[in-house]
Design an enzyme around this catalytic site. Structure first.
Site, PDB file in Angstrom:
ATOM      1  N   ASN A 129      34.748  21.677  25.988  1.00  0.00           N
ATOM      2  CA  ASN A 129      33.536  21.904  25.888  1.00  0.00           C
ATOM      3  C   ASN A 129      33.330  23.361  24.957  1.00  0.00           C
ATOM      4  OD1 ASN A 129      32.762  19.569  27.196  1.00  0.00           O
ATOM      5  ND2 ASN A 129      31.928  20.792  29.112  1.00  0.00           N
TER       6      ASN A 129
ATOM      7  N   ARG B 116      28.985   5.897  18.703  1.00  0.00           N
ATOM      8  CA  ARG B 116      30.255   6.238  19.073  1.00  0.00           C
ATOM      9  C   ARG B 116      30.954   4.980  19.626  1.00  0.00           C
ATOM     10  NH1 ARG B 116      30.549  11.958  18.717  1.00  0.00           N
ATOM     11  NH2 ARG B 116      28.250  12.726  19.442  1.00  0.00           N
TER      12      ARG B 116
ATOM     13  N   ARG C 288      28.689  13.530  15.252  1.00  0.00           N
ATOM     14  CA  ARG C 288      29.476  14.776  15.298  1.00  0.00           C
ATOM     15  C   ARG C 288      31.013  14.306  15.979  1.00  0.00           C
ATOM     16  NH1 ARG C 288      26.189  19.094  16.989  1.00  0.00           N
ATOM     17  NH2 ARG C 288      25.800  19.475  14.659  1.00  0.00           N
TER      18      ARG C 288
ATOM     19  N   HIS D 258      20.577   7.154  16.721  1.00  0.00           N
ATOM     20  CA  HIS D 258      21.115   7.180  17.907  1.00  0.00           C
ATOM     21  C   HIS D 258      20.830   6.473  19.008  1.00  0.00           C
ATOM     22  CE1 HIS D 258      21.815  10.141  21.370  1.00  0.00           C
ATOM     23  NE2 HIS D 258      23.017  10.206  20.839  1.00  0.00           N
TER      24      HIS D 258
ATOM     25  N   TYR E  74      31.118   7.919  32.082  1.00  0.00           N
ATOM     26  CA  TYR E  74      29.631   8.213  31.761  1.00  0.00           C
ATOM     27  C   TYR E  74      28.568   7.311  32.699  1.00  0.00           C
ATOM     28  CZ  TYR E  74      30.599  11.115  27.609  1.00  0.00           C
ATOM     29  OH  TYR E  74      31.339  11.833  26.712  1.00  0.00           O
TER      30      TYR E  74
ATOM     31  N   ARG F  11      21.114  17.321  33.275  1.00  0.00           N
ATOM     32  CA  ARG F  11      22.509  17.808  33.419  1.00  0.00           C
ATOM     33  C   ARG F  11      23.119  19.066  32.837  1.00  0.00           C
ATOM     34  NH1 ARG F  11      26.490  16.592  29.739  1.00  0.00           N
ATOM     35  NH2 ARG F  11      25.300  14.732  29.080  1.00  0.00           N
TER      36      ARG F  11
END
Length: 692
Positions: A51, A380, A410, A440, A473, A569
């Site tokens: 991260n 993705r 990205r 997106h 996820y 989150r």
């Protein structure tokens, strides 16, 4: 521009970069938690490190650009980029020190208590040393290319360090003479972790760089020396792409060229072993011409994200116990998924339930002779994507397959270029979003001819069509044939592939056209109810809350008496519990074994709750500069299921942290004798019980 603060500057607002660091601090808390299995604690350190790498590559890089603006433009920002950069460095240094303590003083000794030893080069006995030397000669040495350095370099002449690669800065000492060299650690071609044989019964692991350190005398045998010293360094570079906005027709070529320069971006952070001698650090700073503010001391092992693959060579208890994906009541993988969706909406809650349902949906669409067309938007994808395979098979089976793939996702740009070429080769019609906007949304629409008419089957999700991330996820994925939803989805796909959205949808809420106004309007309705003495509330779950207008609107709603519960989150720029401003707002964040990724927006609506799931957070980029889709949950059974899961998260008193009015995050308080609630475990049990 998201940095232009439109909220009243007297109102509390947490800088988004500082808020993001607070989120990463919560990740570090998981590595600190002794209730978390030991190998998992190590992996949380790896997530923290990964991260932070991305943070420097993107956010710090942007702040550096902003710091170079003229004074007039800086004043429009509402904050000083230079001050924030200094604050970031102070926070990161503190976090890195805590990181090193956890790894060196807690996790390594606790691994040793389980007879798992991570050993350094100086701790090898004869048996292990001989094994390492043999491995070095056979596997490592052919992949090493030492670069002998000059004493002084002009600006721009120092050998270019690749982004986020580990290097040894080596110093060879003979008498008073010093010679420097660079050695790249070949982690891209060799495993970072080498398991060693042992006759003592323990299990031993040495890292690749320590194996190299042990054998440096063999690597530099041609130079006479009395002593060799080697210290690890890692450079993190600016990862933003610079694409000419006038190259639409040759976009893939332009993007590919930009990707080639990403690894050559401006240095943002030089991470180095804390024990490096001053003369070696000065040698780097002098010859690389890097400013002092980029220097960050670290522990012995850099590029720590590789530790997410640290091998568990001990007992199973060192990792989380498996939570196998659960079946969905009434939705069987052994039957036609279309025939089942035609009768009822279904919700897949990942990772508790299997992503196989989505794969089955696409595979059936690819084979079914009645299916004529598939439309899908991809952001993705997994490395070996079954989604891509299904779409290519559909095209080969004569279906019209239209795929919008976002090349600007990205750090997935290169992979998405690869997949777009594969799709085109397979006969899929591939489209790309315009340069100024990202797509997106996570949506798919299948057209099937039934009884002489076209019937539409839809899948709308809060997360990607990615079977790998679906294992870690937490997301929701809706199957529906609802005519209003499929009508809107058909319109959205037509406009995405051939124009701009220019009319309102029936029930779907897309951005950048309608989403901000829709949510603002729903908040206004709750405020009106509160002012009229009625019950008014909102429960809003998202990854990030940073849009200034939405923050201001939530403050306004709080002042009107609306009760607001936020589950955020990551970044949260709103400050709850401030008297006269946000005293009706609470904020909590859940960080546990799975990544909370779903967006759920619930509005009281006078007792008839409205619920939307969404691909969009409340960030300026999501609301104004991306194609996103929020979709209502119209099936009362599914609405109750999602509400139950949200209620479980609001009860969490184990992994939930609450933001206080002083902007600090604290673990949710558990009252004496109160039952322990851990949301992710309870949701798993809840969904398991529903299928029985």
């Amino acid at each position: 521009m998201s940095y232009l603060v439109t909220v009243n500057r007297r109102l509390p607002y947490v800088n988004r970069e500082i808020s993001w660091l607070a989120f990463n601090d919560r990740v570090l808390q998981e590595a600190s938690d002794h209730q978390v299995p030991l190998i998992e604690r190590l992996r949380f350190l790896a997530i923290f490190s990964s991260n932070l790498d991305e943070f420097y590559r993107v956010r710090v890089a942007t702040l550096n650009r902003l710091s170079k603006l003229n004074t007039k433009t800086k004043n429009l920002l509402g904050f000083s980029p230079k001050r924030i950069l200094n604050e970031i460095k102070s926070i990161v240094l503190r976090q890195e020190q805590h990181f090193d303590y956890l790894f060196e003083k807690e996790i390594i000794p606790q691994l040793a208590s389980h007879r798992i030893y991570v050993i350094k080069s100086g701790e090898l006995d004869e048996e292990k040393g001989n094994y390492v030397r043999h491995y070095f000669r056979e596997k490592i040495m052919p992949n090493l290319v030492p670069l002998i350095l000059k004493s002084n370099y002009a600006k721009g002449e120092f050998p270019e360090l690749k982004d986020r690669r580990i290097y040894f800065l080596v110093k060879l000492i003979q008498g008073k003479r010093k010679r420097y060299a660079l050695v790249e650690i070949p982690t891209k071609v060799l495993d970072r972790f080498l398991q060693l044989p042992s006759s003592s019964g323990g299990r031993y692991v040495i890292l690749l760089e320590d194996a190299i350190r042990y054998c440096l005398d063999e690597l530099f045998f041609i130079f006479e020396h009395d002593k060799i010293e080697a210290y690890a360094i890692q450079l993190t570079r600016d990862a933003e792409l610079d694409i000419d906005p006038n190259v639409n027709e040759k976009f893939i070529v332009a993007l590919t060229k930009s990707l080639q320069t990403r690894g050559k971006g401006k240095p943002m952070r030089l991470l180095y072993e804390r024990e490096i001698p001053t003369d070696m650090l000065n040698f780097l700073v002098r010859n690389m011409y890097i400013p002092q503010e980029t220097l960050i001391p670290g522990g012995l092992y850099l590029n720590f994200r590789d530790f997410i693959s640290f091998p568990n060579i001990g007992v199973e208890d060192l990792e989380y116990q498996p939570m196998p994906p659960l079946p969905i009541a009434g939705l069987q993988l052994g039957k036609s998924i279309f025939s089942q969706i035609a009768k009822s909406d279904f919700l897949v809650s990942l990772p508790y339930q299997s992503f196989d349902y989505i794969i089955h949906f696409l595979r059936e669409a690819a084979m079914d002779p009645k299916v004529s067309e598939i439309n899908i938007a991809l952001y993705r994808l997994a490395e070996n994507s079954k989604v891509i395979n299904a779409l290519i098979n559909a095209a080969k089976n004569g279906k019209h397959v239209n795929c919008l793939i976002e090349l600007k996702a990205r750090f997935d740009e290169e992979a998405n270029i690869f997949w777009s070429n594969k799709l085109i080769e397979g006969g899929v019609k591939v489209s790309f979003s315009p340069l100024e906007i990202k797509v997106h949304s996570k949506i798919c629409l299948v057209s099937r001819r039934e009884h002489g008419k076209i019937q539409h089957y839809a899948n709308l999700a809060t997360g990607n069509f990615n079977e790998k991330s679906a294992k870690t996820y937490c997301d929701h994925s809706l199957f529906t044939t609802n005519k209003d939803i499929t009508y809107d989805l058909s319109y959205i796909f037509k406009r995405m592939f051939g124009g701009k959205l220019n009319k309102k949808c029936r029930v779907l809420v897309p951005s950048p056209t309608d989403m901000r106004n829709k949510f603002m309007g729903l908040i206004d309705k709750e405020m009106k109810r509160a002012r009229g003495g009625g019950e008014a509330y909102m429960i809003l779950k998202m990854n990030s809350l940073s849009d200034e207008q939405m923050v201001l609107k939530l403050y306004e709603a709080s002042c009107a008496g609306v009760k607001i519960q936020l589950i955020v989150r990551g970044m949260c720029c709103l400050v709850p519990g401030v008297k006269g401003i946000s005293e009706n707002i609470t904020v909590r964040s859940i960080v546990d074994r799975y990544l909370e990724h779903a967006r759920v927006y619930i509005f009281g609506n006078g007792g008839q709750e409205l619920m939307y799931l969404s691909s969009a957070d409340w960030m300026t980029r999501n609301l104004d500069r991306r194609v996103e889709v929020s979709f209502p949950i119209l099936d009362k059974r599914i609405q109750q299921e999602v509400r139950d899961m949200i209620d479980i998260q609001l009860r969490d008193n184990t992994k939930a942290r609450e933001m206080k009015s002083n902007k600090k995050w604290k673990y949710a308080t558990r009252k004496p004798a109160e039952e322990v609630h851990r949301a992710q475990h309870e949701i798993y049990r809840y969904l398991k019980a529903k299928n029985n």
